[in-house]
Design a protein around this motif. Structure first.
Motif, PDB file in Angstrom:
ATOM      1  N   VAL A 185       0.862  -1.187   0.000  1.00 25.82           N
ATOM      2  CA  VAL A 185       0.000   0.000   0.000  1.00 25.82           C
ATOM      3  C   VAL A 185       0.898   1.236   0.000  1.00 25.82           C
ATOM      4  CG1 VAL A 185      -1.886  -1.177   1.216  1.00 25.82           C
ATOM      5  CG2 VAL A 185      -0.144   0.074   2.525  1.00 25.82           C
ATOM      6  N   THR A 186       0.263   2.394  -0.090  1.00 29.90           N
ATOM      7  CA  THR A 186       1.013   3.646  -0.069  1.00 29.90           C
ATOM      8  C   THR A 186       0.476   4.555   1.026  1.00 29.90           C
ATOM      9  OG1 THR A 186      -0.416   4.851  -1.600  1.00 29.90           O
ATOM     10  CG2 THR A 186       1.307   3.484  -2.567  1.00 29.90           C
ATOM     11  N   GLU A 187       1.314   5.473   1.461  1.00 32.78           N
ATOM     12  CA  GLU A 187       0.869   6.480   2.427  1.00 32.78           C
ATOM     13  C   GLU A 187       0.200   7.652   1.723  1.00 32.78           C
ATOM     14  OE1 GLU A 187       4.320   7.464   4.686  1.00 32.78           O
ATOM     15  OE2 GLU A 187       4.355   5.555   5.770  1.00 32.78           O
ATOM     16  N   THR A 188       0.661   7.988   0.523  1.00 29.39           N
ATOM     17  CA  THR A 188       0.056   9.058  -0.268  1.00 29.39           C
ATOM     18  C   THR A 188      -0.348   8.503  -1.627  1.00 29.39           C
ATOM     19  OG1 THR A 188       2.198   9.775  -1.141  1.00 29.39           O
ATOM     20  CG2 THR A 188       1.432  10.819   0.886  1.00 29.39           C
ATOM     21  N   THR A 189      -1.262   9.184  -2.294  1.00 26.38           N
ATOM     22  CA  THR A 189      -1.798   8.705  -3.560  1.00 26.38           C
ATOM     23  C   THR A 189      -0.758   8.774  -4.671  1.00 26.38           C
ATOM     24  OG1 THR A 189      -3.985   9.475  -2.895  1.00 26.38           O
ATOM     25  CG2 THR A 189      -3.658   8.996  -5.224  1.00 26.38           C
ATOM     26  N   LEU A 190      -0.658   7.704  -5.451  1.00 24.85           N
ATOM     27  CA  LEU A 190       0.254   7.678  -6.586  1.00 24.85           C
ATOM     28  C   LEU A 190      -0.238   8.605  -7.693  1.00 24.85           C
ATOM     29  CD1 LEU A 190       0.807   3.809  -6.818  1.00 24.85           C
ATOM     30  CD2 LEU A 190       2.385   5.476  -5.837  1.00 24.85           C
ATOM     31  N   THR A 191       0.685   9.053  -8.539  1.00 22.27           N
ATOM     32  CA  THR A 191       0.310   9.887  -9.675  1.00 22.27           C
ATOM     33  C   THR A 191      -0.407   9.056 -10.735  1.00 22.27           C
ATOM     34  OG1 THR A 191       2.375   9.507 -10.860  1.00 22.27           O
ATOM     35  CG2 THR A 191       2.333  11.326  -9.273  1.00 22.27           C
ATOM     36  N   ASP A 192      -1.187   9.736 -11.593  1.00 23.03           N
ATOM     37  CA  ASP A 192      -1.870   9.040 -12.680  1.00 23.03           C
ATOM     38  C   ASP A 192      -0.876   8.338 -13.602  1.00 23.03           C
ATOM     39  OD1 ASP A 192      -4.325   9.848 -11.761  1.00 23.03           O
ATOM     40  OD2 ASP A 192      -4.508  11.554 -13.130  1.00 23.03           O
ATOM     41  N   ALA A 193       0.274   8.937 -13.813  1.00 23.20           N
ATOM     42  CA  ALA A 193       1.272   8.346 -14.703  1.00 23.20           C
ATOM     43  C   ALA A 193       1.744   6.989 -14.185  1.00 23.20           C
ATOM     44  CB  ALA A 193       2.460   9.295 -14.863  1.00 23.20           C
ATOM     45  N   ILE A 194       1.845   6.858 -12.880  1.00 19.67           N
ATOM     46  CA  ILE A 194       2.258   5.583 -12.290  1.00 19.67           C
ATOM     47  C   ILE A 194       1.107   4.592 -12.297  1.00 19.67           C
ATOM     48  CG2 ILE A 194       3.003   4.473 -10.153  1.00 19.67           C
ATOM     49  CD1 ILE A 194       4.621   6.956  -9.514  1.00 19.67           C
ATOM     50  N   VAL A 195      -0.073   5.048 -11.887  1.00 22.55           N
ATOM     51  CA  VAL A 195      -1.230   4.153 -11.792  1.00 22.55           C
ATOM     52  C   VAL A 195      -1.626   3.604 -13.159  1.00 22.55           C
ATOM     53  CG1 VAL A 195      -3.678   4.031 -11.174  1.00 22.55           C
ATOM     54  CG2 VAL A 195      -2.077   5.266  -9.699  1.00 22.55           C
ATOM     55  N   ASP A 196      -1.412   4.374 -14.226  1.00 23.90           N
ATOM     56  CA  ASP A 196      -1.815   3.953 -15.564  1.00 23.90           C
ATOM     57  C   ASP A 196      -0.704   3.255 -16.335  1.00 23.90           C
ATOM     58  OD1 ASP A 196      -4.286   5.061 -15.060  1.00 23.90           O
ATOM     59  OD2 ASP A 196      -3.801   6.984 -15.989  1.00 23.90           O
ATOM     60  N   ASP A 197       0.404   2.917 -15.662  1.00 23.72           N
ATOM     61  CA  ASP A 197       1.550   2.266 -16.296  1.00 23.72           C
ATOM     62  C   ASP A 197       1.497   0.759 -16.005  1.00 23.72           C
ATOM     63  OD1 ASP A 197       4.187   1.170 -16.759  1.00 23.72           O
ATOM     64  OD2 ASP A 197       4.941   3.221 -16.833  1.00 23.72           O
ATOM     65  N   VAL A 198       1.254  -0.046 -17.038  1.00 26.41           N
ATOM     66  CA  VAL A 198       1.106  -1.487 -16.846  1.00 26.41           C
ATOM     67  C   VAL A 198       2.383  -2.112 -16.296  1.00 26.41           C
ATOM     68  CG1 VAL A 198       0.749  -3.681 -18.047  1.00 26.41           C
ATOM     69  CG2 VAL A 198      -0.709  -1.735 -18.571  1.00 26.41           C
ATOM     70  N   GLU A 199       3.531  -1.650 -16.774  1.00 27.21           N
ATOM     71  CA  GLU A 199       4.792  -2.220 -16.310  1.00 27.21           C
ATOM     72  C   GLU A 199       4.980  -1.988 -14.811  1.00 27.21           C
ATOM     73  OE1 GLU A 199       9.616  -2.019 -17.215  1.00 27.21           O
ATOM     74  OE2 GLU A 199       8.184  -1.096 -18.603  1.00 27.21           O
TER      75      GLU A 199
END
Length: 260
Positions: A185-199
């Motif tokens: 899990v994360t403490e803060t929200t990930l960026t869209d660029a990370i969340v939308d990266d399949v790799e």
């Protein structure tokens, strides 16, 4: 409270990448990965040696979990357990030692090579109370109220539809049953660029939800969160470590219960 964002990713591509990674974990655990594997990892996470020694060595060498949740699960003799994302079977076999020959452990995984290895190890070691099945953790192939405990280790963060996973876990649990998981899990929200990266999803980073959203999804499924602990887990690659530092990516164990 936060909610889990739905990522704009190609689920089929994600499935292919995850299967490729964990095919290597099963077949060549000595390769380099961005995460640790094997007995040294299990020892550091807190798995007791006396029980690990009863688990097939081949399952331990391909262990890629992120925490030790069995102290929370409190499995007993004769109980029935389902392991979501069972891999080469390490946690399934560990659970089998705890529930004994009169219990039942079911492992569900979507990677054929992991299932093949787990089944070979099961047959060779004589774990008659364990079975392994091909399937996705968003669609558990068992009826309502089938299990005393649902376990999972470092897998739910890879699922595109986490609320569906928790809904399925709640569905197959008997009244009073436990969900005991370790996950990223994360403490803060990930960026869209990370969340939308399949790799990055396949690397256990992109799919990691914010901790509050993760716990909220469990409770939205009808389960009651009772305990959350942090694990001594670390990634190996620079990319993963960078995300850990920036977004507070970490491993936790969670115990939740199906109301009586």
């Amino acid at each position: 409270m936060s909610t889990i964002r739905q990522a704009r990713i190609d689920v089929d591509e994600l499935t292919t990448r995850v299967q490729a990674m964990y095919r290597s974990v099963a077949q060549d655990p000595d390769s380099e990965f961005h995460f640790e594997l094997g007995r040294q990892l299990a020892d550091r996470l807190g798995y007791p040696a006396e029980t690990l020694d009863q688990v097939p060595t081949g399952a331990v060498e391909s262990f890629a979990g992120v925490g030790y949740f069995f102290s929370l699960a409190d499995l007993g003799e004769g109980e029935s357990v389902i392991d979501l994302g069972s891999g080469s079977g390490m946690d399934s076999f560990f659970a089998a030692v705890q529930v004994g020959p009169g219990g039942q452990v079911v492992g569900v995984d979507m990677t054929p090579e992991q299932l093949d290895k787990a089944e070979r190890l099961r047959a060779a070691a004589g774990f008659g109370q364990v079975t392994f099945h091909s399937g996705r953790i968003e669609q558990v192939p068992y009826g309502d109220g089938s299990f005393d405990a649902v376990i999972s280790n470092g897998v739910i963060n890879l699922a595109p539809d986490k609320p569906r996973v928790f809904a399925e876990a709640a569905r197959v649990l008997r009244p009073g049953g436990r969900l005991a998981v370790a996950d990223i899990v994360t403490e803060t929200t990930l960026t869209d660029a990370i969340v939308d990266d399949v790799e990055l999803w396949a690397s256990c980073i992109g799919g990691a939800p914010q901790q509050d959203a993760y716990l909220a999804a469990i409770e939205d499924a009808g389960l009651r969160v009772e305990m959350v602990t942090t694990n001594p887990y670390r990634f190996l690659s620079d990319q993963a470590r960078g995300a850990s530092d920036r977004f507070g990516v970490k491993s936790v164990c969670v115990l939740a219960r199906q109301p009586e």
